[in-house]
Design an enzyme around this catalytic site. Structure first.
Site, PDB file in Angstrom:
ATOM      1  N   CYS A 197      42.428  44.381  39.754  1.00 54.58           N
ATOM      2  CA  CYS A 197      42.370  44.211  38.307  1.00 54.58           C
ATOM      3  C   CYS A 197      42.898  42.820  37.967  1.00 54.58           C
ATOM      4  O   CYS A 197      44.050  42.503  38.283  1.00 54.58           O
ATOM      5  CB  CYS A 197      43.219  45.298  37.636  1.00 54.58           C
ATOM      6  SG  CYS A 197      43.265  45.118  35.854  1.00 54.58           S
ATOM      7  N   GLY A 198      42.061  42.008  37.347  1.00 58.37           N
ATOM      8  CA  GLY A 198      42.445  40.626  37.074  1.00 58.37           C
ATOM      9  C   GLY A 198      43.502  40.502  35.996  1.00 58.37           C
ATOM     10  O   GLY A 198      44.523  39.830  36.178  1.00 58.37           O
ATOM     11  N   HIS A 199      43.275  41.175  34.837  1.00 60.59           N
ATOM     12  CA  HIS A 199      44.275  41.034  33.775  1.00 60.59           C
ATOM     13  C   HIS A 199      45.591  41.644  34.250  1.00 60.59           C
ATOM     14  O   HIS A 199      46.677  41.150  33.938  1.00 60.59           O
ATOM     15  CB  HIS A 199      43.790  41.697  32.468  1.00 60.59           C
ATOM     16  CG  HIS A 199      44.172  43.125  32.338  1.00 60.59           C
ATOM     17  ND1 HIS A 199      43.355  44.173  32.737  1.00 60.59           N
ATOM     18  CD2 HIS A 199      45.335  43.715  31.916  1.00 60.59           C
ATOM     19  CE1 HIS A 199      43.986  45.322  32.536  1.00 60.59           C
ATOM     20  NE2 HIS A 199      45.176  45.066  32.032  1.00 60.59           N
ATOM     21  N   HIS A 214      31.846  50.037  35.109  1.00 61.06           N
ATOM     22  CA  HIS A 214      31.991  48.962  34.119  1.00 61.06           C
ATOM     23  C   HIS A 214      30.612  48.402  33.793  1.00 61.06           C
ATOM     24  O   HIS A 214      29.870  48.047  34.707  1.00 61.06           O
ATOM     25  CB  HIS A 214      32.828  47.808  34.677  1.00 61.06           C
ATOM     26  CG  HIS A 214      34.214  48.204  35.120  1.00 61.06           C
ATOM     27  ND1 HIS A 214      34.481  48.854  36.309  1.00 61.06           N
ATOM     28  CD2 HIS A 214      35.415  48.024  34.527  1.00 61.06           C
ATOM     29  CE1 HIS A 214      35.776  49.057  36.419  1.00 61.06           C
ATOM     30  NE2 HIS A 214      36.384  48.570  35.360  1.00 61.06           N
ATOM     31  N   ASP A 236      37.565  46.842  27.590  1.00 55.14           N
ATOM     32  CA  ASP A 236      38.608  45.892  27.976  1.00 55.14           C
ATOM     33  C   ASP A 236      38.887  44.999  26.777  1.00 55.14           C
ATOM     34  O   ASP A 236      37.965  44.488  26.147  1.00 55.14           O
ATOM     35  CB  ASP A 236      38.138  45.051  29.166  1.00 55.14           C
ATOM     36  CG  ASP A 236      39.297  44.373  29.872  1.00 55.14           C
ATOM     37  OD1 ASP A 236      40.382  44.252  29.263  1.00 55.14           O
ATOM     38  OD2 ASP A 236      39.128  43.963  31.031  1.00 55.14           O
ATOM     39  N   CYS A 279      38.568  40.388  31.120  1.00 58.34           N
ATOM     40  CA  CYS A 279      38.310  41.118  32.364  1.00 58.34           C
ATOM     41  C   CYS A 279      38.178  40.161  33.558  1.00 58.34           C
ATOM     42  O   CYS A 279      37.117  39.561  33.780  1.00 58.34           O
ATOM     43  CB  CYS A 279      37.067  41.992  32.238  1.00 58.34           C
ATOM     44  SG  CYS A 279      36.978  43.217  33.569  1.00 58.34           S
ATOM     45  N   GLY A 280      39.262  40.084  34.328  1.00 55.56           N
ATOM     46  CA  GLY A 280      39.279  39.132  35.454  1.00 55.56           C
ATOM     47  C   GLY A 280      38.260  39.467  36.529  1.00 55.56           C
ATOM     48  O   GLY A 280      37.550  38.580  37.036  1.00 55.56           O
ATOM     49  N   THR A 281      38.159  40.749  36.881  1.00 57.42           N
ATOM     50  CA  THR A 281      37.204  41.107  37.936  1.00 57.42           C
ATOM     51  C   THR A 281      35.776  41.052  37.383  1.00 57.42           C
ATOM     52  O   THR A 281      34.838  40.737  38.116  1.00 57.42           O
ATOM     53  CB  THR A 281      37.535  42.500  38.522  1.00 57.42           C
ATOM     54  OG1 THR A 281      37.680  43.438  37.449  1.00 57.42           O
ATOM     55  CG2 THR A 281      38.807  42.471  39.335  1.00 57.42           C
TER      56      THR A 281
HETATM   57  O1  PYC Z   1      40.869  42.293  34.215  1.00 55.96           O
HETATM   58  O2  PYC Z   1      39.870  42.911  36.068  1.00 55.96           O
HETATM   59  C1  PYC Z   1      40.284  43.126  34.931  1.00 55.96           C
HETATM   60  C2  PYC Z   1      40.107  44.480  34.358  1.00 55.96           C
HETATM   61  C3  PYC Z   1      39.470  45.553  34.915  1.00 55.96           C
HETATM   62  C4  PYC Z   1      39.543  46.595  34.001  1.00 55.96           C
HETATM   63  C5  PYC Z   1      40.235  46.148  32.916  1.00 55.96           C
HETATM   64  N1  PYC Z   1      40.573  44.847  33.152  1.00 55.96           N
END
Ligand code: PYC
Length: 337
Positions: A91-93, A225, A250, A254-256
Site C-alpha cells: 500500500c503506497g499511501h 481496484h 481511495d 493511491c501509490g500502488t
Molecule cells: O496508496 O497504494 C495505495 C492504496 C491502496 C489502497 C488504498 N491506497
C-alpha cells in the site's frame, strides 16, 4: 476499565487517506516471510483487523499498517497492511504514513536532511526516503516493487454496462484502468455512488472471466481496484477516482494504483523512464511518480517486463490511540454499515 485486548497506534493521513499505524498489542505474527505473515494474519488473526478497521473504531474507508520486526536482514521494519477490505500485499499511501510515523515518533534513527528506511512488505522490499527538516517529515519518496502491465485494451462483458474496455496492471496490487467516459459517468463526487457501483461490477466481471495471478507473490490473484481515469488525463498528469472493494474510494492518489498506471503508460510507450507523472485523487490531492529503471518479474523463460516506480507524497500525524476491547462489547469484531 477492563479490557481483554489493547492496541496502541499512531494515526496519520497521507494526502487525505488515513493510515492507522499499529505499534503495539498484536505481538509477533508467525511466518518466514512478510507475505507468509500476511497470509497467517488473514487466516488466524483477522479479528484484529476487523476490530481496528471497521466501525465503531474505524469506518468504511479505513486503512492501517501493523509494524512487525523485519524478517529480511536488509530491512529496518516489517509491515502488514490492513484495511476494511482485507490485507493488501503493498500500500503506497500506507507506506508513506508508516515512514512519516517512524520518523516523527523517533522509532528509527532520524538523519536530516534525509532519513532512509527500508521496509519489509508482503510484496517485497520498499525503500522510503524521508525528507526531514527540524524533526518534521516534510515528504516521503518510496521506491516501490516491480510493476508491470498485464493487459492493454482488453474487454469484459459487465451486467448493465455491456462491453467495457479496460487495461490491467500490477503496482503492488492489481488495477483495472477504465476511462470514465466509457461508462458514461462524469468525474464528479456527486456521482460517487454510480461510479462505485460501476467499479464493483467491473471488478466482479474481470474476476469471473479472467482473474489475474501474480507470478511470484502467493495469494495475489484478484482485482479489487478499478482506477477510473478522468477525461483530459494525459501521460504527464492524470486524475482518477479509485473504486475499491467492497465499496469505498481511495482519498489519496493511491501509490500502488499510480505505479500500475505508470506501468501501463510505459507499456504503451507513452511514459519513458525519469519522466515526472502527476496523479490526482478524487479529492484533488497529488502524488508525483517516476519510473526509475526497468526490470523483469517471474522465472527465467516466463519473465515479464516490469519497471520500478517511485512515488512522492506527504503524510501528517493526526492522533495517538489506545484501542480497547471490553469483554462485554457486543461487537468484538466491529461491523460495516
Ligand atoms: O496508496 O497504494 C495505495 C492504496 C491502496 C489502497 C488504498 N491506497
Amino acid at each position: 476499565m477492563r479490557s481483554s485486548r489493547m492496541f496502541t497506534a499512531v494515526d496519520s493521513h497521507t494526502e487525505g487517506m488515513p493510515t492507522r499505524v499499529v505499534t503495539g498489542g498484536v505481538g509477533a505474527i508467525p511466518g518466514e516471510t512478510m507475505n507468509d505473515r500476511r497470509l497467517y494474519f488473514m487466516k488466524h488473526m483477522d479479528d484484529i483487523r476487523l476490530l481496528l478497521m471497521t466501525e465503531p473504531r474505524g469506518h468504511a474507508a479505513m486503512s492501517g499498517a501493523i509494524l512487525q520486526p523485519a524478517i529480511r536482514h536488509d530491512a529496518d521494519w516489517g509491515v502488514v497492511y490492513i484495511e476494511v477490505s482485507g490485507c493488501l500485499p503493498m500500500c503506497g499511501h500506507g507506506t508513506i504514513g508508516v515512514a512519516t510515523v517512524l520518523v516523527e515518533t523517533g522509532m528509527v534513527p532520524v538523519v536530516e536532511p534525509e532519513t532512509i528506511i527500508r521496509l519489509d512488505t508482503p510484496a517485497g522490499l520498499v525503500v522510503a526516503r524521508v525528507a526531514v527538516q527540524d524533526g518534521h517529515a516534510e515528504s516521503v519518496t518510496i521506491e516501490n516493487v516491480p510493476s508491470f502491465c498485464v493487459r492493454l485494451d482488453a474487454s469484459v462483458s459487465v451486467p448493465t454496462l455491456g462491453e467495457v474496455s479496460y487495461s490491467l496492471a500490477f503496482g503492488g496490487n492489481f488495477y483495472a484502468m477504465v476511462d470514465l467516459d466509457a461508462v458514461g459517468l462524469p468525474f464528479d463526487r456527486a456521482r460517487q455512488h454510480d461510479i462505485l457501483s460501476a467499479g464493483l461490477k467491473i471488478m466482479d466481471a474481470i474476476n469471473l472471466a479472467a482473474p489475474p495471478h501474480h507470478p511470484t507473490i502467493k495469494g495475489v490473484d484478484l482485482v479489487h481496484h478499478v482506477e477510473f481515469i478522468a477525461p483530459g488525463s494525459t501521460a504527464r498528469h492524470s486524475r482518477h477516482a479509485m473504486a475499491i472493494h467492497p465499496g469505498w474510494f481511495d482519498r489519496s492518489p493511491c501509490g500502488t494504483g499510480t505505479s500500475a498506471r505508470m506501468a501501463e503508460l510505459w507499456a504503451r510507450g507513452l511514459l519513458p523512464l525519469d519522466q515526472e507523472f502527476v496523479n490526482e485523487s478524487f479529492i484533488g490531492s497529488r502524488f508525483v511518480g517516476r519510473l526509475v529503471r526497468e526490470t523483469t518479474v517471474g522465472a527465467e523463460g516466463d519473465a515479464v517486463p516490469a519497471v520500478i516506480p517511485t512515488i512522492s507524497g506527504r503524510a501528517w500525524l493526526t492522533g495517538l490511540g489506545q484501542y480497547l476491547l471490553d469483554p462485554s462489547d457486543p461487537y468484538p469484531t466491529g461491523f460495516t454499515f
